[in-house]
Design an enzyme around this catalytic site. Sequence first.
Site, PDB file in Angstrom:
ATOM      1  N   LYS A   1       0.894 -11.570  18.729  1.00 23.98           N
ATOM      2  CA  LYS A   1       1.227 -10.149  18.529  1.00 23.98           C
ATOM      3  C   LYS A   1       2.380  -9.991  17.535  1.00 23.98           C
ATOM      4  O   LYS A   1       2.381  -9.061  16.724  1.00 23.98           O
ATOM      5  CB  LYS A   1       1.568  -9.490  19.873  1.00 23.98           C
ATOM      6  CG  LYS A   1       0.398  -9.476  20.864  1.00 23.98           C
ATOM      7  CD  LYS A   1      -0.809  -8.730  20.324  1.00 23.98           C
ATOM      8  CE  LYS A   1      -1.853  -8.462  21.389  1.00 23.98           C
ATOM      9  NZ  LYS A   1      -3.022  -7.751  20.864  1.00 23.98           N
TER      10      LYS A   1
ATOM     11  N   TYR B   1       0.429 -15.429  23.383  1.00 22.35           N
ATOM     12  CA  TYR B   1       0.126 -14.000  23.191  1.00 22.35           C
ATOM     13  C   TYR B   1       1.237 -13.330  22.363  1.00 22.35           C
ATOM     14  O   TYR B   1       0.961 -12.572  21.427  1.00 22.35           O
ATOM     15  CB  TYR B   1       0.017 -13.369  24.580  1.00 22.35           C
ATOM     16  CG  TYR B   1      -0.393 -11.919  24.626  1.00 22.35           C
ATOM     17  CD1 TYR B   1      -1.723 -11.547  24.461  1.00 22.35           C
ATOM     18  CD2 TYR B   1       0.547 -10.917  24.878  1.00 22.35           C
ATOM     19  CE1 TYR B   1      -2.109 -10.215  24.540  1.00 22.35           C
ATOM     20  CE2 TYR B   1       0.183  -9.590  24.956  1.00 22.35           C
ATOM     21  CZ  TYR B   1      -1.151  -9.238  24.798  1.00 22.35           C
ATOM     22  OH  TYR B   1      -1.519  -7.914  24.876  1.00 22.35           O
ATOM     23  N   ALA B   2       2.492 -13.622  22.697  1.00 17.32           N
ATOM     24  CA  ALA B   2       3.621 -13.025  21.963  1.00 17.32           C
ATOM     25  C   ALA B   2       3.620 -13.481  20.513  1.00 17.32           C
ATOM     26  O   ALA B   2       3.888 -12.692  19.602  1.00 17.32           O
ATOM     27  CB  ALA B   2       4.936 -13.393  22.642  1.00 17.32           C
ATOM     28  N   ALA B   3       3.299 -14.762  20.291  1.00 23.72           N
ATOM     29  CA  ALA B   3       3.257 -15.281  18.913  1.00 23.72           C
ATOM     30  C   ALA B   3       2.150 -14.585  18.126  1.00 23.72           C
ATOM     31  O   ALA B   3       2.329 -14.207  16.959  1.00 23.72           O
ATOM     32  CB  ALA B   3       3.023 -16.789  18.929  1.00 23.72           C
TER      33      ALA B   3
ATOM     34  N   ASN C   1      -8.357  -4.258  17.574  1.00 20.49           N
ATOM     35  CA  ASN C   1      -7.881  -4.048  18.949  1.00 20.49           C
ATOM     36  C   ASN C   1      -8.274  -5.187  19.893  1.00 20.49           C
ATOM     37  O   ASN C   1      -7.601  -5.401  20.900  1.00 20.49           O
ATOM     38  CB  ASN C   1      -8.447  -2.715  19.469  1.00 20.49           C
ATOM     39  CG  ASN C   1      -8.378  -2.610  20.977  1.00 20.49           C
ATOM     40  OD1 ASN C   1      -7.335  -2.303  21.541  1.00 20.49           O
ATOM     41  ND2 ASN C   1      -9.489  -2.901  21.659  1.00 20.49           N
TER      42      ASN C   1
ATOM     43  N   ILE D   1      -0.568  -0.857  30.136  1.00 23.19           N
ATOM     44  CA  ILE D   1      -1.601   0.191  30.129  1.00 23.19           C
ATOM     45  C   ILE D   1      -2.645  -0.158  31.188  1.00 23.19           C
ATOM     46  O   ILE D   1      -3.011  -1.330  31.345  1.00 23.19           O
ATOM     47  CB  ILE D   1      -2.275   0.270  28.724  1.00 23.19           C
ATOM     48  CG1 ILE D   1      -1.222   0.445  27.615  1.00 23.19           C
ATOM     49  CG2 ILE D   1      -3.324   1.386  28.684  1.00 23.19           C
ATOM     50  CD1 ILE D   1      -0.369   1.692  27.690  1.00 23.19           C
TER      51      ILE D   1
ATOM     52  N   ARG E   1     -14.536  -1.701  26.202  1.00 20.93           N
ATOM     53  CA  ARG E   1     -13.854  -1.193  27.409  1.00 20.93           C
ATOM     54  C   ARG E   1     -12.375  -0.950  27.092  1.00 20.93           C
ATOM     55  O   ARG E   1     -11.927  -1.207  25.968  1.00 20.93           O
ATOM     56  CB  ARG E   1     -13.993  -2.197  28.564  1.00 20.93           C
ATOM     57  CG  ARG E   1     -13.267  -3.496  28.305  1.00 20.93           C
ATOM     58  CD  ARG E   1     -13.519  -4.518  29.399  1.00 20.93           C
ATOM     59  NE  ARG E   1     -12.447  -5.513  29.396  1.00 20.93           N
ATOM     60  CZ  ARG E   1     -12.465  -6.641  30.085  1.00 20.93           C
ATOM     61  NH1 ARG E   1     -13.504  -6.926  30.829  1.00 20.93           N
ATOM     62  NH2 ARG E   1     -11.461  -7.473  30.044  1.00 20.93           N
TER      63      ARG E   1
ATOM     64  N   SER F   1       1.533  -5.472  20.753  1.00 18.76           N
ATOM     65  CA  SER F   1       2.074  -5.334  22.111  1.00 18.76           C
ATOM     66  C   SER F   1       3.585  -5.334  21.999  1.00 18.76           C
ATOM     67  O   SER F   1       4.136  -5.950  21.074  1.00 18.76           O
ATOM     68  CB  SER F   1       1.621  -6.514  22.977  1.00 18.76           C
ATOM     69  OG  SER F   1       2.402  -6.570  24.163  1.00 18.76           O
TER      70      SER F   1
ATOM     71  N   ALA G   1     -14.200  -2.654  21.445  1.00 15.53           N
ATOM     72  CA  ALA G   1     -14.498  -1.263  21.824  1.00 15.53           C
ATOM     73  C   ALA G   1     -15.356  -1.169  23.086  1.00 15.53           C
ATOM     74  O   ALA G   1     -15.762  -0.079  23.480  1.00 15.53           O
ATOM     75  CB  ALA G   1     -15.194  -0.554  20.668  1.00 15.53           C
TER      76      ALA G   1
HETATM   77  P1  NAI Z   1      -9.492  -5.437  27.818  1.00 13.87           P
HETATM   78  O1  NAI Z   1      -9.488  -6.840  28.288  1.00 13.87           O
HETATM   79  O2  NAI Z   1      -9.779  -4.352  28.805  1.00 13.87           O
HETATM   80  O3  NAI Z   1     -10.507  -5.258  26.599  1.00 13.87           O
HETATM   81  C1  NAI Z   1     -10.506  -6.160  25.555  1.00 13.87           C
HETATM   82  C2  NAI Z   1     -11.713  -5.935  24.683  1.00 13.87           C
HETATM   83  O4  NAI Z   1     -11.685  -6.928  23.657  1.00 13.87           O
HETATM   84  C3  NAI Z   1     -13.042  -6.074  25.402  1.00 13.87           C
HETATM   85  O5  NAI Z   1     -13.931  -5.083  24.940  1.00 13.87           O
HETATM   86  C4  NAI Z   1     -13.531  -7.461  24.967  1.00 13.87           C
HETATM   87  O6  NAI Z   1     -14.941  -7.578  24.900  1.00 13.87           O
HETATM   88  C5  NAI Z   1     -12.948  -7.541  23.568  1.00 13.87           C
HETATM   89  N1  NAI Z   1     -12.853  -8.930  23.136  1.00 13.87           N
HETATM   90  C6  NAI Z   1     -12.117  -9.927  23.676  1.00 13.87           C
HETATM   91  N2  NAI Z   1     -12.360 -11.075  23.015  1.00 13.87           N
HETATM   92  C7  NAI Z   1     -13.252 -10.790  22.045  1.00 13.87           C
HETATM   93  C8  NAI Z   1     -13.905 -11.561  21.046  1.00 13.87           C
HETATM   94  N3  NAI Z   1     -13.679 -12.863  20.908  1.00 13.87           N
HETATM   95  N4  NAI Z   1     -14.774 -10.937  20.218  1.00 13.87           N
HETATM   96  C9  NAI Z   1     -15.017  -9.610  20.347  1.00 13.87           C
HETATM   97  N5  NAI Z   1     -14.437  -8.835  21.270  1.00 13.87           N
HETATM   98  C10 NAI Z   1     -13.564  -9.421  22.114  1.00 13.87           C
HETATM   99  O7  NAI Z   1      -8.079  -5.230  27.130  1.00 13.87           O
HETATM  100  P2  NAI Z   1      -7.231  -3.906  26.827  1.00 13.87           P
HETATM  101  O8  NAI Z   1      -6.199  -3.779  27.859  1.00 13.87           O
HETATM  102  O9  NAI Z   1      -8.112  -2.765  26.529  1.00 13.87           O
HETATM  103  O10 NAI Z   1      -6.484  -4.398  25.500  1.00 13.87           O
HETATM  104  C11 NAI Z   1      -6.859  -4.000  24.192  1.00 13.87           C
HETATM  105  C12 NAI Z   1      -5.798  -4.493  23.232  1.00 13.87           C
HETATM  106  O11 NAI Z   1      -4.541  -3.949  23.597  1.00 13.87           O
HETATM  107  C13 NAI Z   1      -5.626  -6.017  23.245  1.00 13.87           C
HETATM  108  O12 NAI Z   1      -5.384  -6.470  21.937  1.00 13.87           O
HETATM  109  C14 NAI Z   1      -4.401  -6.203  24.107  1.00 13.87           C
HETATM  110  O13 NAI Z   1      -3.721  -7.387  23.781  1.00 13.87           O
HETATM  111  C15 NAI Z   1      -3.594  -4.977  23.741  1.00 13.87           C
HETATM  112  N6  NAI Z   1      -2.598  -4.626  24.736  1.00 13.87           N
HETATM  113  C16 NAI Z   1      -2.960  -4.249  26.011  1.00 13.87           C
HETATM  114  C17 NAI Z   1      -2.001  -3.926  26.933  1.00 13.87           C
HETATM  115  C18 NAI Z   1      -2.322  -3.497  28.334  1.00 13.87           C
HETATM  116  O14 NAI Z   1      -1.378  -3.297  29.112  1.00 13.87           O
HETATM  117  N7  NAI Z   1      -3.575  -3.307  28.699  1.00 13.87           N
HETATM  118  C19 NAI Z   1      -0.572  -4.007  26.595  1.00 13.87           C
HETATM  119  C20 NAI Z   1      -0.309  -4.397  25.249  1.00 13.87           C
HETATM  120  C21 NAI Z   1      -1.293  -4.694  24.365  1.00 13.87           C
END
Ligand code: NAI
Length: 246
Positions: A158, A154-156, A89, A187, A15, A141, A13
Amino acid sequence: MTFNQRTALVTGAGRGIGKAIAEVLAKNGVTVICVSKSPDSCGGVAAAITAAGGKAKAVPVDVANGAEVTKAAEALLAEFGKIDILVNNAGITRDGLVARMSEEDWNAVIQTNLTSAFHWTKAIGWPMCRARYGRIVNIASVVGLVGNAGQANYAAAKGGMIAFTKSIAKEFARRNVTANVVAPGFIKTDMTAVLNEEVQKAAIGMIPMQRFGDPADIANMTAFLCSEESNYITGQVFTVDGGMAM
Ligand code: NAI
């Protein structure tokens, strides 16, 4: 959307999409527990929600660490009494072709994106079952549905998350706990900002709506699946991708 003063835990949460989900839930009167790895980012989001008149608490947890997740969940359940909504998320990418992918990059993505959902669900899902109410939304995803060269880990993760969600939906359904997946396409977040211009152009070429989505597009679908109104929907995958994977 109706939420009846619920409490939600949103991972990642700090970002991007997770921040947008936390904000939309808070705007609807939900108390939001904002989890991210860095105390600064979830702290900033929780402080902004509180300053805007909402209710939020920041809890830094490394979701890839099962023991840390279990400990945090236990403390939060003791503090709040119950958690009604869980949004898994948090996610990372470690892209590369399989031939060149290290086991470390494979494990890091599976652990962060998939195993984390198992630990949170185990810790929070069962109390939801006992309370006869719960909403679980897992952010996967479209890549988990159609695969992607260079993103096998990543695909595996998701795709695994989708199958995991359908399984818990079946386990929890009779206790009035629903579990669904939102599968975003491209996104606009820090995760996609690292893609170079050429890759972004090629991606837009595959999207019928010819643009990347906003975090709010994912947050609005997620919020609906967390609301009272979604009460007869479980085990489903909702793609939010401008028509890319239809
Ligand atoms: P982002 O990289 O902007 O944010 C990811 C968040 O997850 C950050 O707040 C980070 O601190 C947190 N995080 C990562 N590893 C962590 C850990 N070990 N422990 C606690 N928190 C952790 O990514 P975004 O774009 O907001 O993605 C959110 C979700 O949506 C992800 O699961 C991503 O795979 C999925 N997603 C995003 C897409 C995109 O185009 N941005 C497309 C499809 C899926």
